[in-house]
Design an enzyme around this catalytic site. Structure first.
Site, PDB file in Angstrom:
ATOM      1  N   HIS A  92      43.507  40.800  50.262  1.00 51.52           N
ATOM      2  CA  HIS A  92      43.444  42.182  50.768  1.00 51.52           C
ATOM      3  C   HIS A  92      42.041  42.482  51.278  1.00 51.52           C
ATOM      4  CE1 HIS A  92      43.574  46.522  51.023  1.00 51.52           C
ATOM      5  NE2 HIS A  92      44.887  46.403  51.048  1.00 51.52           N
ATOM      6  N   GLU A 161      46.967  43.569  58.201  1.00 46.78           N
ATOM      7  CA  GLU A 161      46.409  44.881  57.900  1.00 46.78           C
ATOM      8  C   GLU A 161      45.049  44.998  58.575  1.00 46.78           C
ATOM      9  OE1 GLU A 161      48.211  46.643  54.070  1.00 46.78           O
ATOM     10  OE2 GLU A 161      46.577  45.338  53.460  1.00 46.78           O
TER      11      GLU A 161
HETATM   12  P1  13P Z   1      46.737  52.776  53.767  1.00 51.12           P
HETATM   13  O1  13P Z   1      48.221  52.904  53.941  1.00 51.12           O
HETATM   14  O2  13P Z   1      46.140  53.775  52.857  1.00 51.12           O
HETATM   15  O3  13P Z   1      46.039  52.700  55.100  1.00 51.12           O
HETATM   16  O4  13P Z   1      46.467  51.352  53.064  1.00 51.12           O
HETATM   17  C1  13P Z   1      47.085  50.222  53.561  1.00 51.12           C
HETATM   18  C2  13P Z   1      46.832  49.092  52.645  1.00 51.12           C
HETATM   19  O5  13P Z   1      45.688  48.691  52.432  1.00 51.12           O
HETATM   20  C3  13P Z   1      47.976  48.497  51.948  1.00 51.12           C
HETATM   21  O6  13P Z   1      47.628  47.341  51.272  1.00 51.12           O
END
Ligand code: 13P
Length: 250
Positions: A92, A161
């Site tokens: 992450h 992400e």
């Molecule tokens: P947000 O939805 O708060 O942008 O976070 C996304 C995330 O990091 C999920 O792992």
């Protein structure tokens, strides 16, 4: 393939509110007979032996690649085994950029949990300064985050992400997501989630983007009613793609 909906609690929800949240979601899945795969990643202190439906999985946001040992502040697999947890987030961006995990450390973690047969949700994505350099740089940066990662691992889900979209309220556009997901899918045939400021109102558009197999949601999923709405929207998309409103009360 049915769309996957995952909630990353990050450092929110207590042990008590996590249990309430999971019970609520589990009850909803049961009564609605929704069979999409749903994941919830609570804080480590809130992990427990939850009795949940087959399609609801509780996972760990992080653990140290060890069974147990002298690693202050960390948890090992004995702590996950206690609750039958066999799913973990790795890579992450908050762990990469805030906690300083290097690709080398991530690879060690990945290989450890792979050897233990865990389902791994492997996260990757570029920061804003890389995005601003263009697509070639962005893709180059993303491929580097796959260095040392066995992408043929059976129990692997990927999550794109973009760092600039996480927690900022600014989601990537459908066009951005479409381009990146297509490039990744061409090389790697694994379920591919999108994460970064996904909201109830933007969920359907994002799930309609080709090569998006689901979402990994932070902030907007922490309200249980909103998370249930997201599950509902995802489940309806499998049946028909008519536009749902944000007020999905049905
Ligand atoms: P947000 O939805 O708060 O942008 O976070 C996304 C995330 O990091 C999920 O792992």
């Amino acid at each position: 393939m049915k769309k996957i909906v995952a909630s990353n609690f990050k450092a929110t929800h207590t042990r008590k509110s996590t249990k309430e949240f999971i019970d609520d979601v589990n009850g909803y899945l049961k009564e609605s007979e929704i069979s999409n795969d749903v994941f919830i990643f609570p804080a480590a202190t809130a992990l427990d032996s939850f009795e949940v439906n087959e399609n609801l999985t509780i996972g760990a946001q992080n653990a140290y690649p060890t069974k147990s040992g002298s690693f202050t502040g960390e948890i090992g697999t004995i702590h996950l085994d206690e609750f039958g947890i066999k799913t973990i987030l790795i890579g992450h961006s908050e762990r990469r950029h805030i906690l300083g995990e290097s690709q080398k450390e991530i690879v060690i973690k990945y290989n450890y949990f792979k050897a233990m047969g865990y389902k791994i949700i492997y996260c990757f994505g570029e920061p804003l300064e890389v995005k601003n350099c263009g697509m070639t740089e962005t893709l180059g940066y993303i491929w580097e985050q796959f260095d040392g990662i066995d992408l043929n691992y059976d129990n692997l889900i990927l999550a794109y992400e973009p760092v600039w979209a996480i927690g900022t309220g600014i989601s990537a556009t459908s066009e951005d997501i479409a381009i990146i997901h297509k490039k990744i899918k061409k090389k790697i045939n694994k379920p591919l989630l999108y994460g970064g400021s996904v909201k109830v109102c933007t969920l359907q558009d994002i799930l309609e983007v080709p090569n998006v197999d689901g979402v990994l949601v932070g902030t907007a999923s922490w309200d249980v009613d909103d998370f249930k709405k997201m599950i509902y929207i995802a489940s309806k998309m499998d049946k028909d793609s008519k536009k749902l409103t944000c007020n999905t009360e049905e």
